[in-house]
Design an enzyme around this catalytic site. Structure first.
Site, PDB file in Angstrom:
ATOM      1  N   CYS A 184      -8.135  -2.469  -4.946  1.00  0.00           N
ATOM      2  CA  CYS A 184      -8.303  -1.319  -5.836  1.00  0.00           C
ATOM      3  C   CYS A 184      -9.539  -0.477  -5.486  1.00  0.00           C
ATOM      4  O   CYS A 184      -9.551   0.183  -4.454  1.00  0.00           O
ATOM      5  CB  CYS A 184      -8.317  -1.801  -7.282  1.00  0.00           C
ATOM      6  SG  CYS A 184      -7.832  -0.528  -8.449  1.00  0.00           S
ATOM      7  N   ARG A 232      -2.012   8.530 -13.952  1.00  0.00           N
ATOM      8  CA  ARG A 232      -2.404   7.298 -13.278  1.00  0.00           C
ATOM      9  C   ARG A 232      -1.170   6.544 -12.812  1.00  0.00           C
ATOM     10  O   ARG A 232      -0.106   6.644 -13.417  1.00  0.00           O
ATOM     11  CB  ARG A 232      -3.182   6.395 -14.242  1.00  0.00           C
ATOM     12  CG  ARG A 232      -4.587   6.829 -14.513  1.00  0.00           C
ATOM     13  CD  ARG A 232      -5.266   5.840 -15.454  1.00  0.00           C
ATOM     14  NE  ARG A 232      -5.688   4.619 -14.767  1.00  0.00           N
ATOM     15  CZ  ARG A 232      -6.845   4.503 -14.120  1.00  0.00           C
ATOM     16  NH1 ARG A 232      -7.681   5.516 -14.062  1.00  0.00           N
ATOM     17  NH2 ARG A 232      -7.164   3.375 -13.532  1.00  0.00           N
ATOM     18  N   HIS A 277      -3.330  -5.899  -8.221  1.00  0.00           N
ATOM     19  CA  HIS A 277      -4.071  -6.954  -8.907  1.00  0.00           C
ATOM     20  C   HIS A 277      -3.063  -7.710  -9.736  1.00  0.00           C
ATOM     21  O   HIS A 277      -1.873  -7.667  -9.461  1.00  0.00           O
ATOM     22  CB  HIS A 277      -5.283  -6.409  -9.671  1.00  0.00           C
ATOM     23  CG  HIS A 277      -5.004  -5.369 -10.669  1.00  0.00           C
ATOM     24  ND1 HIS A 277      -4.779  -5.654 -11.970  1.00  0.00           N
ATOM     25  CD2 HIS A 277      -4.917  -4.031 -10.562  1.00  0.00           C
ATOM     26  CE1 HIS A 277      -4.579  -4.531 -12.631  1.00  0.00           C
ATOM     27  NE2 HIS A 277      -4.644  -3.527 -11.803  1.00  0.00           N
TER      28      HIS A 277
END
Lengths: 256, 401
Positions: A100, A137, A207
């Protein structure tokens, strides 16, 4: 495998710890422990001294996670002091997993919605842009078909995880993606690529954390680190009972 | 004139839907009346709020909203005021409007004198565009539901922007020494707001009706808030004393068999870590008493109210509690039961084994857990939000909504 040891360098644990990414460290150390490999975790905070290549503390695996924007700028600043060291480590084939925010900062630069650029380490041939309110996002469960050879070779190439990033990453001409997205956004939601591979360095948005439900990828990191540390030795990776890991992986394949 | 018409239609529509929800047990009475009322008249919330005789109190933050709001509601009731409040969990705008409409007269006038509302942290800026609260309490902010709201920094920035639009007469209460809220406190003080801080120690001298350090914080926030409203310490003490815990926040369910089940909401790493610290404090001192260690049922769901991302389970300090945790009979369930079981494996706690069981079927595993209880042994359920509602429904035969 009792005579083997690995140093795991965990960078910025206090700053880059947003999405349970420390789970990756737990998986690496546990899987080493179960095999009798002595894994030691060394944490590095901003301004901490980095070990010499000949030293006993030189990392065999580096891990860096993601953090909130405020931490990210602190990290970006500190990384500038370490860019040379990290690039040398990666170019020499050092094993590294960058997730990330760390993934973004290992590229050329990160450009925020105001056009402001945070320079990156430049290990990976890629850049990241944040488009502010113009683009939403990238959030959700993600699956991809990875470009890697696992052990044993019959192992699935699929990786599962969860992504949550505002920035969109674009690979340069020399960059090889970690894999092709089959469900989710990936690097930018446009070209179906996800993550990056450069020698033994891996960058990704996955993740969840990544390694618990992808034991093949965890073992690939351990395997490559051992091969580098003990060249010319007859090495094998003891098989573990991964029933639960694969059940969780299979359950993740069904998530929307 | 037109706006008054649409306002009244919105109120009536809300009341009608609420009547149906209550009488036919539709289970959406907390949010649907408000949802429809807002569709009919977007300004309905502001109009209801300005009519409150003593104004309103808003409570937001990641953890402790429900408990703090209930404490304040109890204290205000003790002082003789009539209070309108949103039910636990219905803390989006539609939940606030629903609570108002249920309270209001046929002509859309609030019956209660003062409002106490818990507001979802992501919805706070929007709520503040309709509210001018007398008092705003911000408890904390941590990693929860990042998949819904992005990052903490952006939430703080949105909070600040929304609060700066409020008149400086709004009193603000924040947690002391919170990494995120401290910066907010500085900005707000500099902008001319009166900001007061609470901590585990301040304001002291009040006995928390609930156990655990986190409830100490909630209690102190409620005490400081009540004082700001001019409530005397005597009334505050009485309000705290006769307090009953809210649904799923330490609520005890007694079964016909006499067995006792306690629900501790576990919706993010912070609340789960607090739960584990609390449970450890209950353990008998001698090791021979292991037989009376409580049974624990962890339920991990990934529905929208829980957050779709379950990465946070790796931020729970299971490792620190391994030495006693593995001695408790453990039961694991929920839509992401495999993930939690795997998490425990990497914490060094093997599941399943002789006393540790897992199943994604909550009803089955709850029955199994209850059947396994020895006399004097308690069962604690540690569920995410939607799992808490499911567990309550199974245990009591109905939901809270």
């Amino acid at each position: 495998m009792t005579n083997y040891e690995l140093n795991i360098g965990y960078f910025y644990p206090e700053l880059l710890n947003l999405y349970g990414d420390r789970g990756n460290i737990q998986v690496l150390t546990r899987r080493c422990y179960w095999r009798g490999i002595n894994a030691r975790v060394q944490e590095y905070s901003p301004a901490a001294a980095l070990p010499q290549e000949s030293g006993s503390k030189y990392p065999d695996i580096i891990f860096m996670g993601g953090g909130p924007d405020s931490s990210q700028s602190v990290v970006a600043k500190d990384l500038q002091q370490r860019a040379g060291w990290l690039k040398e480590y990666g170019r020499a084939g050092g094993v590294g997993l960058y997730i990330c925010g760390a993934y973004q900062l290992m590229g050329h630069y990160y450009q925020d919605s105001n056009g402001l650029r945070l320079p990156g380490v430049g290990l990976f041939d890629l850049y990241t842009r944040h488009f502010g309110q113009d683009k939403p996002r990238c959030i959700g469960n993600i699956r991809l078909e990875s470009n890697l050879e696992y052990i044993p070779s019959t192992t699935t190439k699929v990786l599962v995880g969860f992504e949550n990033h505002g920035g969109r990453t674009y690979l340069g001409p020399s960059a090889q993606p970690l894999g092709k997205v089959s469900s989710g956004f990936g690097n930018n939601g446009e070209d179906k690529t996800e993550g990056v591979i450069f020698l033994n360095s891996f960058g990704t948005y996955l993740h969840g954390p990544l390694l618990p439900k992808n034991p093949h990828f965890a073992d690939l990191l351990i395997w490559r680190a051992l091969k580098r540390k003990y060249p010319g030795e007859y090495l094998f990776l003891t098989a573990l009972d991964d029933t639960l890991e694969w059940q969780a992986h299979a359950a993740a394949l069904k998530l929307r | 004139m037109l706006s008054t018409t649409s306002y009244l239609i919105a109120v009536w529509l809300g009341k009608l839907v609420n009547w149906f929800a209550v009488n036919f047990n539709l289970g959406a009475g907390g949010t649907w009346p408000g949802h429809l009322a807002l569709k009919t008249c977007p300004g309905v919330l502001r109009r209801l709020e300005v009519q409150l005789q003593l104004g309103s109190i808003l409570i937001s933050g990641t953890n402790g909203k429900t408990t703090t709001a209930s404490l304040i509601e109890n204290i205000l009731s003790e002082s003789g005021l009539t209070v309108v409040a949103n039910p636990s969990g219905a803390n989006l705008i539609n939940g606030l409007v629903s609570a108002f409409i249920t309270d209001a007269t046929f002509w859309g006038r609030p019956i209660s004198q003062i409002g106490v509302f818990e507001v979802d942290e992501g919805n706070l800026p929007f709520a503040l565009s309709s509210f001018t609260p007398e008092l705003l309490i911000l408890l904390n902010l941590s990693r929860d539901q990042l998949d819904r709201y992005g990052e903490i920094d952006s939430t703080i920035a949105k909070w600040l922007k929304a609060i700066l639009k409020l008149p400086r007469t709004t009193k603000i209460i924040l947690k002391k020494d919170d990494p995120y809220l401290s910066r907010l406190a500085e900005s707000l003080s500099a902008a001319g707001f009166i900001v007061r801080l609470f901590s585990k120690e301040e304001p002291g001298d009040f006995t928390s009706p609930l156990s655990g350090d986190f409830n100490r914080l909630n209690t102190n926030a409620a005490v400081l808030g009540s004082r700001q409203l001019g409530i005397t310490d005597l009334i505050i003490r009485r309000g705290l004393k006769n307090f009953q815990p809210a649904f799923g926040r330490g609520e005890e369910v007694k079964l016909v068999s006499g067995k006792s089940i306690i629900i501790l909401l576990a919706k993010n790493p912070e609340s789960q870590n607090e739960n584990l610290i609390f449970l450890r404090s209950l353990l008998p001192q001698s090791l021979s008493a292991v037989a009376t260690y409580p049974a624990l049922l962890f339920v991990l769901n990934d529905n929208i109210p829980d957050g779709r991302d379950v990465s946070w389970i790796y931020d729970i300090d299971f490792e620190k509690h391994r030495d006693w945790l593995f001695r408790c009979p453990l039961f694991i369930s929920g839509t992401r039961e495999r993930d939690l079981t795997l998490r425990l494996k990497y914490a060094g706690i093997p599941v399943p084994d002789s006393t540790h069981r897992c199943s994604s079927n909550l009803r089955d595993i709850l029955a199994e857990a209850i059947a396994s209880l020895r006399p004097n042994q308690k069962l604690f359920i540690l569920p995410t939000y939607s799992a808490m509602l499911q567990a309550r429904k199974i245990l009591t035969g109905k939901g809270i909504e």
